[in-house]
Write an enzyme that holds these catalytic residues in place. Structure first.
Site, PDB file in Angstrom:
ATOM      1  CG  ASP A  54     -36.363  44.352  28.725  1.00 56.18           C
ATOM      2  OD1 ASP A  54     -36.406  45.064  29.750  1.00 56.18           O
ATOM      3  OD2 ASP A  54     -35.856  43.214  28.673  1.00 56.18           O
ATOM      4  CB  ALA A  55     -40.785  46.163  23.985  1.00 52.89           C
ATOM      5  CE1 TYR A  57     -33.693  52.392  29.396  1.00 50.93           C
ATOM      6  CE2 TYR A  57     -32.719  50.897  27.793  1.00 50.93           C
ATOM      7  CZ  TYR A  57     -32.578  51.891  28.746  1.00 50.93           C
ATOM      8  OH  TYR A  57     -31.329  52.396  29.024  1.00 50.93           O
ATOM      9  CG  LEU A 104     -17.584  21.711  46.537  1.00 53.01           C
ATOM     10  CD1 LEU A 104     -18.317  21.179  45.313  1.00 53.01           C
ATOM     11  CD2 LEU A 104     -18.274  21.225  47.803  1.00 53.01           C
ATOM     12  CD  GLU A 138     -25.875  18.860  43.866  1.00 52.39           C
ATOM     13  OE1 GLU A 138     -26.351  18.330  44.900  1.00 52.39           O
ATOM     14  OE2 GLU A 138     -25.873  20.067  43.647  1.00 52.39           O
ATOM     15  CE  LYS A 140     -16.559  21.101  41.289  1.00 53.08           C
ATOM     16  NZ  LYS A 140     -16.255  22.172  40.355  1.00 53.08           N
ATOM     17  CG  ASP A 142     -16.485  23.712  33.973  1.00 51.11           C
ATOM     18  OD1 ASP A 142     -16.085  24.486  34.867  1.00 51.11           O
ATOM     19  OD2 ASP A 142     -15.761  23.284  33.064  1.00 51.11           O
ATOM     20  CD  GLU A 196     -20.929  26.819  39.189  1.00 47.45           C
ATOM     21  OE1 GLU A 196     -21.196  26.992  40.400  1.00 47.45           O
ATOM     22  OE2 GLU A 196     -19.776  26.674  38.764  1.00 47.45           O
ATOM     23  CE1 TYR A 248     -23.552  25.505  44.237  1.00 51.05           C
ATOM     24  CE2 TYR A 248     -23.906  25.248  41.881  1.00 51.05           C
ATOM     25  CZ  TYR A 248     -23.190  25.783  42.934  1.00 51.05           C
ATOM     26  OH  TYR A 248     -22.123  26.588  42.672  1.00 51.05           O
ATOM     27  CE  LYS A 312     -23.821  20.232  47.145  1.00 46.31           C
ATOM     28  NZ  LYS A 312     -24.728  21.127  46.420  1.00 46.31           N
ATOM     29  CE  LYS A 336     -13.121  18.987  39.167  1.00 46.43           C
ATOM     30  NZ  LYS A 336     -12.053  19.867  39.600  1.00 46.43           N
ATOM     31  CB  CYS A 441      19.406  31.742  38.506  1.00 48.76           C
ATOM     32  SG  CYS A 441      17.979  32.776  38.120  1.00 48.76           S
ATOM     33  CB  CYS A 444      20.107  36.673  38.657  1.00 50.43           C
ATOM     34  SG  CYS A 444      20.125  35.318  39.836  1.00 50.43           S
ATOM     35  CB  CYS A 459      17.468  31.355  41.706  1.00 52.86           C
ATOM     36  SG  CYS A 459      18.302  32.943  41.812  1.00 52.86           S
ATOM     37  CB  CYS A 465      17.158  36.595  41.394  1.00 53.50           C
ATOM     38  SG  CYS A 465      16.367  35.759  39.998  1.00 53.50           S
TER      39      CYS A 465
END
Ligand code: IVH
Length: 720
Positions: A54-55, A57, A104, A138, A140, A142, A196, A248, A312, A336, A441, A444, A459, A465
């Protein structure tokens, strides 16, 4: 002074100072640099085999910029300064996953976890006295899931989950993530590692500070930041964002990773992946719940977001027996964490009209932070919910109604729309009056009615509508439907309202380019459009004329016919003509077409009735015909393995099965493309009879239907 690098034997940078270069030397060096940078880009992004660091480059790019600054008139038209990374399309290439990426099922309460264990045991035919089942538990994470494909130990592809079948190719970006090894030692020849991508709290704070200082937008939460960073067309940006990865799970593998979930995860760790060290093996639901409680306590100090615990089944052989439903495995569940709460003022109740005409009340709130996300809208479900009663008329929230001006409790769980959960009567303003749910409604003016047993007022305007029509169009172009690039909700609204090039029904989308060509008032002259974006849209639309049957069925937006139902229907009828012919000929509640329709596993009477009714409505039917005339609908293969010896056969199981439960037998047979029926008739192809088979086996014999025992069945499907 610059440095000299050699790339495949070519000298790519002079050691001389820019100031002493002659014009000819500068021109020649710019040409060499352009070439070297282009090659480095290709090696890095396309061949997955970088040849310089990278350097180095960065030094090449710097040198190029210095020479361009000293000799601006020599800047090349293909100057590398004007390009970032490898040339990329405007969107990511699509990747079809070798093995579907699953999601899941959720559990919210302890009882749901015990039920999960119970269902798994029942499915496997375990009895009360049998030993407890082992599960891994384990966190989950996010973030967003990613599938990494290694061949011969080298990372060759990284893809997002997408719709589970098809994701986006983000290989160049994944290669910038430190936790993702490029090469593996002693790995199976084909190995898909799944896990993840996420961002730590500390990195998220830093990124947001940097973004704000640079005048850019800040991210609402680490998950959005991670998603936004991974899905960058410029891998240079991804590289500058500190993403991490936990492994996982896995997809295709040429050799098993182990015999248990925990063993396989241990193997991934040995191969160099980060795996979560809060993973534990638990014997039975009580130990799982205890581990959940421990993780919940540690949650705040982990330094990254988790939203629950995943359990699991540990034994991989049992996982295989349990198999998968349409989008989730039977052998896993996400438990959850409870939703996050906040109190705020409900400023106004507004009514939105959806694609099926449902009038949905929405709470406009004084903005409040709920679990790190600013919330200013929440759902109020339906008129009963506002009035403080459930579908049976029994009180909810102790019968308290919800009014404009009320002080309300808002909660959100995961990605779902926030909800108004409670109201504090002590804070109710004196002037607050009970909310009057509209009987007409608001879009409409048609009558809005509630059918017997339906919690929702709808409606009755149908296609007159505008709200219903626009929402139907938005659904039609949505991701699981036609998924037309450049045609989102905003564009649909704009085109719907357009006077000269209107899009009022799906078929209009496919005549748009033609109408544009013949019209003096062009799309490219509309606000927010140009020649390029208009042409891109026409091309994107053209690409979608050829479309699989399941997407067409889903795109029609018929009530109760969701994505997985559409897939079931498509797999059953396989061609548009067969589908359309059968539904048009069917009558609600009776007749062979109706019986055939509701015999599809997963299609109930309510869905079937909704489908048949839609096809019998003249205006709707005409609109569908106009659409299909524009399309080349692709046939869909019947469900399951079409090569299997039982594909397309109707099978009946009877008597006691000894090696598997009835549910397991049915799911296995269906996965192999067979239809499983509960009764023997002339249409039955095969009866699998265990000990104690009675009248069904006799009927099969009378009708001359082939009857085999369980072992012969297992032999037939290759599982003996
Ligand atoms: S397993 C076959 N394990 O949660 C099962 N998923 O809500 C595949 N997720 O799509 C998923 N942490 O993106 C699994 N420890 C974990 C997870 C996890 C986060 C995500 C994953 C999945 C989603 C489902």
């Amino acid at each position: 002074m610059g440095r000299t690098f050699f790339l495949r034997g070519t000298r790519v940078s002079e050691t001389s100072d820019v100031a002493v270069l002659t014009e000819d030397q500068a021109r020649a060096e710019l040409a060499r640099l352009a070439d070297a940078i282009a090659r480095a880009n290709t090696a890095y992004h396309t061949e997955d085999a970088p040849e310089i660091s990278d350097a180095e480059y960065d030094a090449l790019k710097r040198r190029n910029a210095e020479i361009e600054a000293a000799f601006p008139h020599l800047k090349r038209r293909d100057s590398p300064s004007d390009r970032v990374g490898a040339p990329v399309g405007e969107t990511f290439a699509k990747v079809t996953h070798a093995v579907r990426m699953l999601s899941l099922a959720n559990a919210f309460e302890d009882a749901d976890v015990r039920d999960f264990d119970e269902t798994v045991r029942r499915y496997l035919g375990l009895r009360d006295g049998d030993p407890v089942l082992k599960y891994t538990a384990e966190p989950k994470i996010d973030g967003l899931s990613l599938s990494l494909r290694y061949e011969g130990g080298r990372l060759i592809q990284a893809a997002t989950r997408g719709d589970g079948e098809t994701g986006e190719n983000v290989t160049a970006n994944a290669l910038t993530i430190g936790d993702i090894p490029r090469d593996l030692d002693r790995a199976p020849d084909v190995l898909e590692v799944r896990g993840e991508v996420y961002m730590s709290h500390a990195d998220f704070e830093l990124l947001n500070t940097r973004q704000t200082e640079a005048g850019g937008k800040s991210f609402a939460n680490p998950r959005n930041a991670a998603a936004g960073s991974l899905r960058q067309l410029d891998p240079g940006i991804t590289r500058a964002r500190p993403l991490r990865f936990f492994a996982y799970a896995w997809g295709e593998v040429s050799a098993p990773l182990g015999e248990t979930q925990s063993g396989a995860i241990g193997r991934l760790k040995e191969l160099g992946f980060q795996v979560n060290d809060l993973t534990e093996t638990c014997a039975g639901p009580e130990e799982m719940l205890a581990h959940y409680a421990r993780i919940e306590v540690q949650r705040a100090t982990l330094g990254y977001d988790i939203d629950g615990v995943v359990y699991k089944v540990n034994d991989l052989d049992l996982q295989r027996r349990l198999g998968v439903r349409s989008t989730t495995p039977r052998w896993a569940i996400a438990h959850k964490f409870p939703a996050e709460l906040a109190w705020t003022r409900l400023e106004k109740i507004e009514i939105q009209v959806g694609r099926t005409g449902a009038l949905s009340p929405v709470a406009r709130l004084a903005p409040v932070t709920v679990g790190g996300v600013v919330v200013s809208n929440a759902t109020l479900h339906n008129e009963d919910y506002i009035a403080g009663r459930d579908a049976n008329g029994d009180p909810i929230r102790g019968g308290k109604d919800i009014r404009e001006g009320d002080w309300v409790q808002v909660y959100r769980a995961g990605d779902v729309i926030p909800k108004v959960a409670d109201v504090d009567l002590s804070q109710r303003p004196d002037c607050a009056t009970p909310y009057q749910f509209p009987q007409l409604c608001p879009e409409c003016g048609s009558e809005a009615v509630r059918e017997e047993g339906d919690a929702v007022r709808r409606c009755t305007g149908g296609i007159i509508c505008p709200a219903q029509t626009v929402e139907k169009l938005k659904h039609f172009v949505g991701r699981a439907a036609f998924d037309i690039d450049g045609l989102g909700a905003k564009q649909v609204e704009m085109l719907y309202a357009d006077e000269t090039l209107p899009v009022r029904e799906p078929a209009d989308i496919f005549t748009l380019a033609d109408r544009d060509r013949r019209n003096v008032s062009k799309l490219e002259n509309r606000l927010g459009w140009g020649e390029k974006s208009a042409n891109n849209l026409f091309e994107a639309i053209e690409e979608k004329r050829k479309i699989p049957l399941n997407r067409v069925i889903f795109a029609l937006g018929i009530r109760h016919v969701g994505e997985s139902a559409a897939a079931l229907l498509a797999a059953h009828y396989t061609t548009w003509d067969a589908f359309e012919g059968a539904i048009a000929a069917a009558e609600v509640g009776a007749g062979p077409e109706w019986d055939d329709l509701i015999a599809i596993d997963g299609v109930g009477a309510v869905m079937a009735a909704s489908l048949v009714t839609a096809f019998h409505q003249e205006a709707e039917r005409a609109s569908i015909d106009r659409l299909v005339a524009q399309l080349d609908v692709q046939d869909v293969a019947p469900r399951g393995n079409v090569d299997s010896p039982v594909a397309g056969k109707t099978v009946v199981f009877t008597g006691t099965l000894e090696k598997m439960t009835r549910a397991e037998a049915k799911a296995r047979a269906e996965a192999l493309g067979a239809k499983v029926s509960g009764s023997v008739s002339a249409r039955t192809d095969l009866v699998v009879a265990g000990p104690g088979a009675g009248s069904k086996a006799k009927k099969a014999a009378d009708l001359g239907v082939e009857t085999i025992d369980e072992d012969t069945w297992l032999d037939l499907i290759g599982e003996a």
